[in-house]
Design a protein around this motif. Structure first.
Motif, mmCIF file in Angstrom:
data_model
loop_
_atom_site.group_PDB
_atom_site.id
_atom_site.type_symbol
_atom_site.label_atom_id
_atom_site.label_comp_id
_atom_site.label_asym_id
_atom_site.label_seq_id
_atom_site.Cartn_x
_atom_site.Cartn_y
_atom_site.Cartn_z
ATOM 1 N N ARG A 144 27.021 54.911 -12.850
ATOM 2 C CA ARG A 144 26.758 53.582 -13.420
ATOM 3 C C ARG A 144 26.282 53.689 -14.871
ATOM 4 N NH1 ARG A 144 24.680 52.773 -8.050
ATOM 5 N NH2 ARG A 144 25.890 51.169 -6.933
ATOM 6 N N GLU A 145 25.575 54.784 -15.170
ATOM 7 C CA GLU A 145 25.019 54.963 -16.508
ATOM 8 C C GLU A 145 25.956 55.720 -17.439
ATOM 9 O OE1 GLU A 145 21.506 57.103 -15.555
ATOM 10 O OE2 GLU A 145 20.514 55.411 -14.552
ATOM 11 N N ASN A 146 26.859 56.496 -16.844
ATOM 12 C CA ASN A 146 27.703 57.374 -17.651
ATOM 13 C C ASN A 146 29.065 57.503 -16.975
ATOM 14 O OD1 ASN A 146 28.963 59.444 -19.014
ATOM 15 N ND2 ASN A 146 27.283 60.898 -18.837
ATOM 16 N N ARG A 147 30.105 56.955 -17.607
ATOM 17 C CA ARG A 147 31.439 56.981 -17.004
ATOM 18 C C ARG A 147 32.132 58.323 -17.209
ATOM 19 N NH1 ARG A 147 32.892 54.050 -13.044
ATOM 20 N NH2 ARG A 147 35.030 54.541 -13.613
ATOM 21 N N SER A 148 31.360 59.388 -17.172
ATOM 22 C CA SER A 148 31.923 60.727 -17.328
ATOM 23 C C SER A 148 32.931 61.001 -16.210
ATOM 24 C CB SER A 148 30.805 61.781 -17.257
ATOM 25 O OG SER A 148 31.328 63.060 -17.051
ATOM 26 N N ALA A 149 34.007 61.673 -16.584
ATOM 27 C CA ALA A 149 35.033 62.023 -15.588
ATOM 28 C C ALA A 149 34.450 62.899 -14.487
ATOM 29 C CB ALA A 149 36.189 62.741 -16.274
ATOM 30 N N SER A 150 33.451 63.717 -14.846
ATOM 31 C CA SER A 150 32.860 64.600 -13.837
ATOM 32 C C SER A 150 32.151 63.793 -12.763
ATOM 33 C CB SER A 150 31.879 65.583 -14.490
ATOM 34 O OG SER A 150 30.777 64.904 -15.024
ATOM 35 N N PHE A 151 31.486 62.709 -13.151
ATOM 36 C CA PHE A 151 30.777 61.899 -12.170
ATOM 37 C C PHE A 151 31.744 61.044 -11.350
ATOM 38 C CE2 PHE A 151 27.059 62.215 -15.277
ATOM 39 C CZ PHE A 151 26.587 63.365 -14.659
ATOM 40 N N VAL A 152 32.830 60.588 -11.973
ATOM 41 C CA VAL A 152 33.876 59.907 -11.202
ATOM 42 C C VAL A 152 34.419 60.863 -10.139
ATOM 43 C CG1 VAL A 152 36.166 58.842 -11.282
ATOM 44 C CG2 VAL A 152 34.527 58.394 -13.121
ATOM 45 N N TYR A 153 34.672 62.081 -10.576
ATOM 46 C CA TYR A 153 35.212 63.103 -9.683
ATOM 47 C C TYR A 153 34.249 63.371 -8.522
ATOM 48 C CZ TYR A 153 36.918 67.701 -8.183
ATOM 49 O OH TYR A 153 37.394 68.757 -7.452
ATOM 50 N N ILE A 197 27.043 68.941 -2.204
ATOM 51 C CA ILE A 197 26.127 68.284 -3.128
ATOM 52 C C ILE A 197 26.554 66.834 -3.338
ATOM 53 C CG2 ILE A 197 25.397 68.204 -5.555
ATOM 54 C CD1 ILE A 197 25.378 71.265 -5.515
ATOM 55 N N ALA A 198 27.844 66.623 -3.491
ATOM 56 C CA ALA A 198 28.352 65.260 -3.703
ATOM 57 C C ALA A 198 28.037 64.376 -2.503
ATOM 58 C CB ALA A 198 29.856 65.298 -3.953
ATOM 59 N N TYR A 199 28.123 64.939 -1.304
ATOM 60 C CA TYR A 199 27.850 64.161 -0.095
ATOM 61 C C TYR A 199 26.357 63.871 0.043
ATOM 62 C CZ TYR A 199 27.586 62.937 4.847
ATOM 63 O OH TYR A 199 27.338 62.302 6.032
ATOM 64 N N LEU A 200 25.520 64.915 -0.088
ATOM 65 C CA LEU A 200 24.081 64.753 0.107
ATOM 66 C C LEU A 200 23.460 63.876 -0.965
ATOM 67 C CD1 LEU A 200 21.487 65.491 1.626
ATOM 68 C CD2 LEU A 200 21.346 67.560 0.236
ATOM 69 N N HIS A 201 23.945 64.009 -2.195
ATOM 70 C CA HIS A 201 23.345 63.291 -3.316
ATOM 71 C C HIS A 201 24.254 62.166 -3.820
ATOM 72 C CE1 HIS A 201 19.802 65.819 -3.785
ATOM 73 N NE2 HIS A 201 20.577 66.847 -3.491
ATOM 74 N N ALA A 202 25.000 61.567 -2.898
ATOM 75 C CA ALA A 202 25.898 60.471 -3.284
ATOM 76 C C ALA A 202 25.158 59.336 -3.993
ATOM 77 C CB ALA A 202 26.651 59.953 -2.065
ATOM 78 N N PRO A 203 23.959 58.903 -3.537
ATOM 79 C CA PRO A 203 23.256 57.825 -4.261
ATOM 80 C C PRO A 203 22.929 58.204 -5.705
ATOM 81 C CG PRO A 203 22.334 58.099 -2.061
ATOM 82 C CD PRO A 203 23.256 59.251 -2.290
ATOM 83 N N LEU A 204 22.486 59.451 -5.917
ATOM 84 C CA LEU A 204 22.189 59.908 -7.272
ATOM 85 C C LEU A 204 23.441 59.889 -8.134
ATOM 86 C CD1 LEU A 204 20.456 61.345 -9.472
ATOM 87 C CD2 LEU A 204 21.078 63.515 -8.368
ATOM 88 N N LEU A 205 24.542 60.399 -7.598
ATOM 89 C CA LEU A 205 25.788 60.458 -8.363
ATOM 90 C C LEU A 205 26.320 59.057 -8.671
ATOM 91 C CD1 LEU A 205 27.340 63.471 -6.485
ATOM 92 C CD2 LEU A 205 26.819 63.421 -8.921
ATOM 93 N N ARG A 206 26.158 58.148 -7.718
ATOM 94 C CA ARG A 206 26.587 56.774 -7.993
ATOM 95 C C ARG A 206 25.763 56.167 -9.127
ATOM 96 N NH1 ARG A 206 27.084 56.425 -2.217
ATOM 97 N NH2 ARG A 206 25.063 55.387 -2.055
#
Length: 896
Positions: free
Chosen positions: A487-496, A474-483
């Motif tokens: 940008r909007e939320n510096r949550s540790a989960s999104f950094v991860y 999921i992180a690979y396929l949806h990398a643009p979404l996660l980035r």
């Protein structure tokens, strides 16, 4: 699979049954039938959901279906006694019912429903029906992952299913006899077919119909969503399946009779014409083409359009409404099906409303306007699904992500409305016209976006500790979404998650500086519930190094790591770090030290970890690698044997990768006797590799094959027999080289007239070709495989691509063989003499002398026999190669 289900008994079958039920009927199931340890509980149903209106019972009794079905009857009575308000009951058995017993079960269910008015469904599932359900859901990665510990074959089946059985089904397909006939005639006389037409016109449906008709004529049907393919060369390395395995489709279609369907392709028929298809055939679907022989699909005729529009609707479409539909969407299958689904739910008035006043615009605008209105009619029922697609920002999304953010029925709800195009396993695509309409009329409410983010964040928190493959995909396929989320939320989960993706176009500043975060975490007295924050720091350090290495080079990456390793040091020294999390921090810190070349410090760290946690197999494996890297093979071998002596490593599926790697390292540095003593473990470990990362098994086979192909050829061949090795492709150049070498050694291990000889060599050549930047040594090894295949011209070309400074003794040996095969025996003699003049170790002299013997023999040189005798005398009396040469010498002495 039926046989494997039959082997599950007691609590193990109950736990397996719970996983199946959760997929049969998604919901919060309460599992009461067994204790945490797997022991049975009495006076309760096995599992229930929705306030016990849904109940499941499991049984592995041998005589479950015998006689008058006493056991199922008792189970049903037990359920109704404990839960009188139950609505649906599932009885699962690990036994296979006969045809007569299946009928008896159906009768029992019918009679029970009649006798108990509150019950509206009873399903009695034997091993066969359970296996059928699993097979139908092999594209659900989460479901498959819950079953791999129970059914050894399910992971392999899922991987195979991902590329060879995923022809989409079109339940409402309306036959096109004329187009079908033309397509079949074209395929009977040509190796490829192009089906063209606008989005939603039915190209994929026709291709799927052809696959259904022709299935019996081909060994394999392969369906690939080809939107992301731009060149036929990409077919040699297609990522498939649950673990990112790669498949060489180009090799597959050369070796077997395949029907390859490239759906929505950018690849052209001219490009396909350059491929070696063997007996295979290719179908391309695309929107536009210059191929004069293409079948171009247009609208359905009025009669067919009405048939499609009215399918399954109790009342026929009023003529006035049909005329309006015909005027607005014509015979466009996708929109007709979408309107049909609307008619089934809301009636013909809703269809009429969607087509009103759209006729005054051009065709595309009419289609878009009607599609937008259909979406708006469904908006109340599909509010979350449509908003999710808009939120993702792409027409292609991961099925698991939809389940995480919306619901387990999200994809099925979209399919039901005919909004999805043909999809491959794990991936979902929305029709272009539907996605365009979503972009125009659907708006994501703040509450919806917040819900999607919260659910995704919760998933990352819950799965991050286990580092599931699903999360990485999921992180690979949806990398643009996660980035964007980061940008909007510096949550540790999104950094991860962004760090997990390690996408090369991720700005380094987006991941941020891990050191202040580490300082903040270290200052906290309690880390409970903050595990993902710690892991985000660990992954950030790794990602910053990897991205810098890819974008800026090794020097920049090293500089990044020299700075950022400080974050791991801070976590490492925090008094709040304890337990498994501390072990993990220390482990990553030691690995980063090793990456920096600080092997002495890294070794000390690993030894310190092992002093406290002697069964920490991952750390011991890293220590063994360092010892091997620093030429202390004896010590490294002892560490490997300690790993292989741990019952947990052998039995625990999660440690299987470590087991395979330990065996590989031992095979690389150990003696022949060491490898032989672990032969049963090697074979059994490889059998499990179908459900692990195949690349590890590639490395193990390569290591053993290169050491044992001559002395223990039967072991090498057994290893290949334990896994699905054909056409699999490792991901890195080094792994590809090792895998190609293993195939070549396997070929050399068997009799030349064995059919597998050429099959192994062909596979080796296919993989050698995929090495993107081969060095001189790799080219020489590749040339050997070509020589064994008697492709002497190709071998010579490979050798000529090696620069003169790198032409060592073995280059000249292969050059001599290639020249001899090309009939240039005089030049071959010059080459082999150069090789003999450059050889430094006596043990390599015999094979070179053997080549010179063959060259001189071709030249009718009477001294040829002297070379063969000298080669024999250079080897010990018990050497297997010496015996082979002695037999050749004896044969040469026989009169012709």
């Amino acid at each position: 699979m039926i046989d494997e289900i039959g082997l599950l008994t007691g609590g193990r079958f109950e736990q397996f049954g719970y996983a199946v039920l959760r997929n049969l009927q998604p919901g919060e199931w309460v599992e009461r039938g067994t204790t945490v340890e797997g022991a049975p509980r009495g006076y309760t149903v096995d599992t229930s959901a929705a306030g016990a209106t849904l109940v499941g019972e499991t049984s592995s009794e041998l005589n479950y279906f015998d006689g008058d079905l006493e056991k199922p009857t008792k189970d049903l009575a037990h359920v109704i006694k404990l839960h009188p308000d139950v609505k649906r009951i599932w009885l699962l058995s690990s036994r296979e019912a006969s045809a007569g017993e299946t009928t008896a079960c159906a009768n029992l269910a019918t009679e029970f429903i009649k006798a108990h008015g509150t019950v509206d469904r009873v399903e009695i599932l034997d091993a066969r029906r359970i296996a059928e359900h699993i097979f139908e859901n092999l594209d659900s990665e989460r479901f498959v992952n819950t079953l791999v510990h129970y059914l050894p074959s399910v992971g392999r089946l899922a991987d195979e299913n991902a590329f060879s059985h995923r022809v989409p089904r079109y339940s409402g397909y309306l036959a096109r006899p004329s187009e079908e006939k033309k397509a079949l005639e074209r395929l009977s006389s040509a190796s490829q077919l192009v089906i063209a037409g606008i989005s939603g016109i039915g190209k994929s449906a026709l291709a799927a119909r052809l696959a259904e008709i022709l299935r019996g004529e081909f060994d394999i049907i392969i369906w690939i969503d080809a939107r992301d393919l731009h060149d036929v060369s990409q077919l040699s390395d297609i990522e498939i399946g649950r673990h990112g395995n790669h498949q060489n489709i180009s090799s597959l279609i050369r070796r077997y009779k395949c029907l390859l369907i490239l759906d929505d392709a950018e690849i052209t028929s001219q490009q396909v014409a350059t491929m070696d298809l063997g007996r295979s055939k290719v179908v391309l679907t695309c929107q536009t083409t210059s191929d004069p022989n293409a079948i171009v699909l247009g609208d359905l005729d009025a009669g067919s359009a009405r048939t499609l529009l009215e399918a399954g609707v109790p009342q026929p479409c009023p003529d006035k409404t049909f005329q309006r539909v015909w005027a607005n969407v014509g015979g466009h299958p996708l929109l007709l099906v979408a309107l049909n689904r609307l008619a089934q739910v809301e009636g013909w008035e809703a269809v009429d409303d969607c087509c009103e006043d759209a006729v005054d615009s051009v065709e595309d605008e009419r289609h878009n306007k009607v599609c937008q209105r259909i979406l708006l009619r469904h908006q109340a029922a599909l509010a979350q699904e449509l908003a999710f697609i808009k939120w993702c920002g792409t027409s292609r999304f991961d099925a698991e992500l939809a389940e995480i953010c919306v619901s387990s029925r999200a994809v099925k709800n979209l399919q039901k409305r005919a909004f999805l195009s043909a999809t491959s396993a794990g991936d979902v695509r929305v029709h272009d016209i539907v996605y365009k309409s979503i972009q125009s009329v659907i708006h994501v409410l703040a509450a919806q976006a917040e819900s999607f983010c919260r659910r995704l964040e919760h998933f990352i928190y819950s799965e991050g500790d286990r580092e599931e493959v699903i999360l990485r995909r999921i992180a690979y396929l949806h990398a643009p979404l996660l980035r964007q989320l980061l940008r909007e939320n510096r949550s540790a989960s999104f950094v991860y998650a962004v760090a997990l993706a390690r996408s090369g176009n991720t700005p380094l500043e987006l991941i941020g500086d891990p050191i202040p975060t580490a300082q903040d975490i270290a200052a906290r007295g309690d880390w409970s519930g903050r595990e993902i924050e710690v892991r985000s720091v660990i992954e950030a350090v790794e990602a910053l190094y990897t991205i810098a290495s890819a974008n800026e080079g090794a020097a920049s990456a090293r500089k990044s790591l020299e700075k950022n390793i400080r974050a791991l040091e801070i976590l490492h020294s925090s008094p709040s770090a304890r337990g498994e999390l501390l072990v993990d921090i220390k482990h990553h810190y030691a690995k980063m030290l090793e990456r920096l070349g600080k092997l002495k410090e890294a070794e000390a760290e690993f030894r310190a970890i092992l002093d406290e946690h002697p069964k920490f197999a991952a750390g011991r494996l890293q220590l063994a690698r360092i010892l091997a890297k620093t030429k202390r093979n004896k010590e490294a071998l002892e560490e490997c044997k300690l790993i292989l002596g741990q019952d947990e490593v052998i039995a625990e599926p999660s440690l299987a990768a470590i087991l395979l790697e330990a065996l590989r390292l031992m095979s690389s540095i150990g003696s022949l006797d060491d490898v032989k003593s672990y032969e049963p473990l090697i074979v059994s470990a490889l059998a499990k590799a179908r459900d692990i990362d195949k690349s590890i098994s590639f490395r193990l086979i390569a290591a053993v094959a290169q050491k044992m192909w001559y002395t223990m050829p039967e072991l090498v061949l057994r290893m290949f027999g334990t896994i699905e090795w054909r056409d699999s492709v490792p991901t890195s150049d080094q792994e590809r080289f090792d895998w190609a070498q293993a195939h070549k050694q396997a070929a050399k291990a068997i009799y030349v007239r064995d059919l597998r000889f050429r099959e192994f060599l062909a596979a080796a050549v296919d993989v050698y070709e995929l090495i993107e930047a081969p060095n001189a040594y790799q080219r020489v090894q590749y040339a050997e495989a070509l020589i064994l295949l008697e492709r002497f011209g190709d071998a010579n070309a490979q050798l000529e691509s090696v620069g003169e400074p790198h032409r060592e003794a073995f280059w000249w040996q292969r050059k001599a063989q290639a020249l001899l095969g090309l009939g240039e025996a005089g030049l071959a003699l010059v080459a082999i003499n150069k090789a003999l003049g450059m050889i430094k170790e006596q043990k390599y002299k015999a094979p070179l002398l053997h080549v010179r013997y063959l060259v001189k023999k071709a030249l009718s040189d009477t001294s040829a026999r002297d070379d063969l005798e000298e080669a024999i005398m250079s080897l010990s009396v018990d050497d297997k190669y010496r015996k082979q040469l002695e037999e050749e010498l004896a044969g040469a002495a026989q009169p012709s």
